[in-house]
Design a protein around this motif. Structure first.
Motif, short mmCIF file in Angstrom:
data_model
loop_
_atom_site.label_atom_id
_atom_site.label_comp_id
_atom_site.label_asym_id
_atom_site.label_seq_id
_atom_site.Cartn_x
_atom_site.Cartn_y
_atom_site.Cartn_z
N ASN A 199 0.81 -1.16 -0.17
CA ASN A 199 -0.04 -0.13 -0.04
C ASN A 199 0.99 1.17 -0.11
OD1 ASN A 199 -2.75 0.20 -0.24
ND2 ASN A 199 -3.22 -0.14 2.04
N THR A 258 0.95 5.57 -1.04
CA THR A 258 0.00 6.90 -1.44
C THR A 258 -0.09 7.01 -2.85
OG1 THR A 258 1.63 8.54 -1.34
CG2 THR A 258 0.57 7.80 0.73
N TYR A 259 -1.01 7.69 -3.14
CA TYR A 259 -1.53 8.01 -4.73
C TYR A 259 -0.23 8.88 -5.19
CZ TYR A 259 -3.81 9.50 -8.89
OH TYR A 259 -4.23 10.06 -10.12
N ALA A 260 0.11 9.85 -4.62
CA ALA A 260 1.38 10.90 -4.85
C ALA A 260 2.41 9.86 -5.02
CB ALA A 260 1.30 11.90 -4.07
N THR A 261 2.76 8.98 -3.99
CA THR A 261 4.24 8.20 -4.16
C THR A 261 4.02 7.39 -5.66
OG1 THR A 261 4.52 8.25 -1.88
CG2 THR A 261 5.58 6.41 -3.20
N ARG A 262 2.88 6.88 -5.80
CA ARG A 262 2.54 5.92 -6.88
C ARG A 262 2.90 6.75 -8.37
NH1 ARG A 262 -0.05 0.99 -7.25
NH2 ARG A 262 -0.72 0.50 -9.08
N ILE A 263 2.27 8.00 -8.27
CA ILE A 263 2.59 8.88 -9.59
C ILE A 263 4.16 9.04 -9.64
CG2 ILE A 263 2.07 11.19 -10.45
CD1 ILE A 263 -0.18 9.21 -10.78
#
Length: 154
Positions: free
Chosen positions: A3, A5-10
């Motif tokens: 899991n 965060t969205y920002a880390t994924r981007i």
């Protein structure tokens, strides 16, 4: 999957995408170097030497954790030989690019990576996190294969 965060994924998507773009540019540069050296193996040796120097500078700068070299027998023997596959990839690409073009070679590379990734994820081979095979993953890979077929048609 882990899991994040969205920002880390981007950010990770962008970094890896830039890495892929860098590999394509690297192969174009290496193809030009190969035309001068006349040898895909010598060109690969030069490229790997420059890679080693670059990594040594980053390592020496302390910008990343320096780590330590584990005892040889503390890992499975296969874990030490990833460089063999990198050498194969570079030489095979340098032989193929003048004959097939960069687009076809990289579309084949991506398809090979996707098929191998599906197998590794679904089996958990070599200690990777196991992720179940799904219809969407198989369909996505099949669409990439179709893309390779369309790209190589002239």
């Amino acid at each position: 999957m882990i899991n994040i965060t969205y920002a880390t994924r981007i950010i990770l998507f962008l970094l890896v995408g830039l890495g892929g773009a860098g590999l394509t540019i690297q192969m174009a540069w290496n193809a030009r170097l190969r035309s001068s050296t006349g040898s895909p193996v010598l060109t690969t040796m030069i490229s790997v030497f420059v890679t080693l120097l670059s990594l040594a500078l980053v390592w020496a700068s302390g910008a990343t954790n320096r780590g330590s070299i584990p005892a040889f027998n503390s890992l499975p023997q296969w874990a030490w030989f990833g460089g063999v596959l990198a050498a194969y990839y570079l030489v095979a690409s340098l032989i193929a690019i003048p004959k097939l073009g960069v687009t076809v070679v990289f579309s084949l590379v991506i398809c090979g990576q996707m098929i191998a990734a599906l197998v590794l994820d679904s089996t958990g081979a070599f200690g990777v996190t196991q992720i179940s095979l799904s219809a969407s993953r198989v369909l996505g890979t099949a669409l990439l294969l179709i893309g390779v077929i369309l790209i190589q048609k002239q």
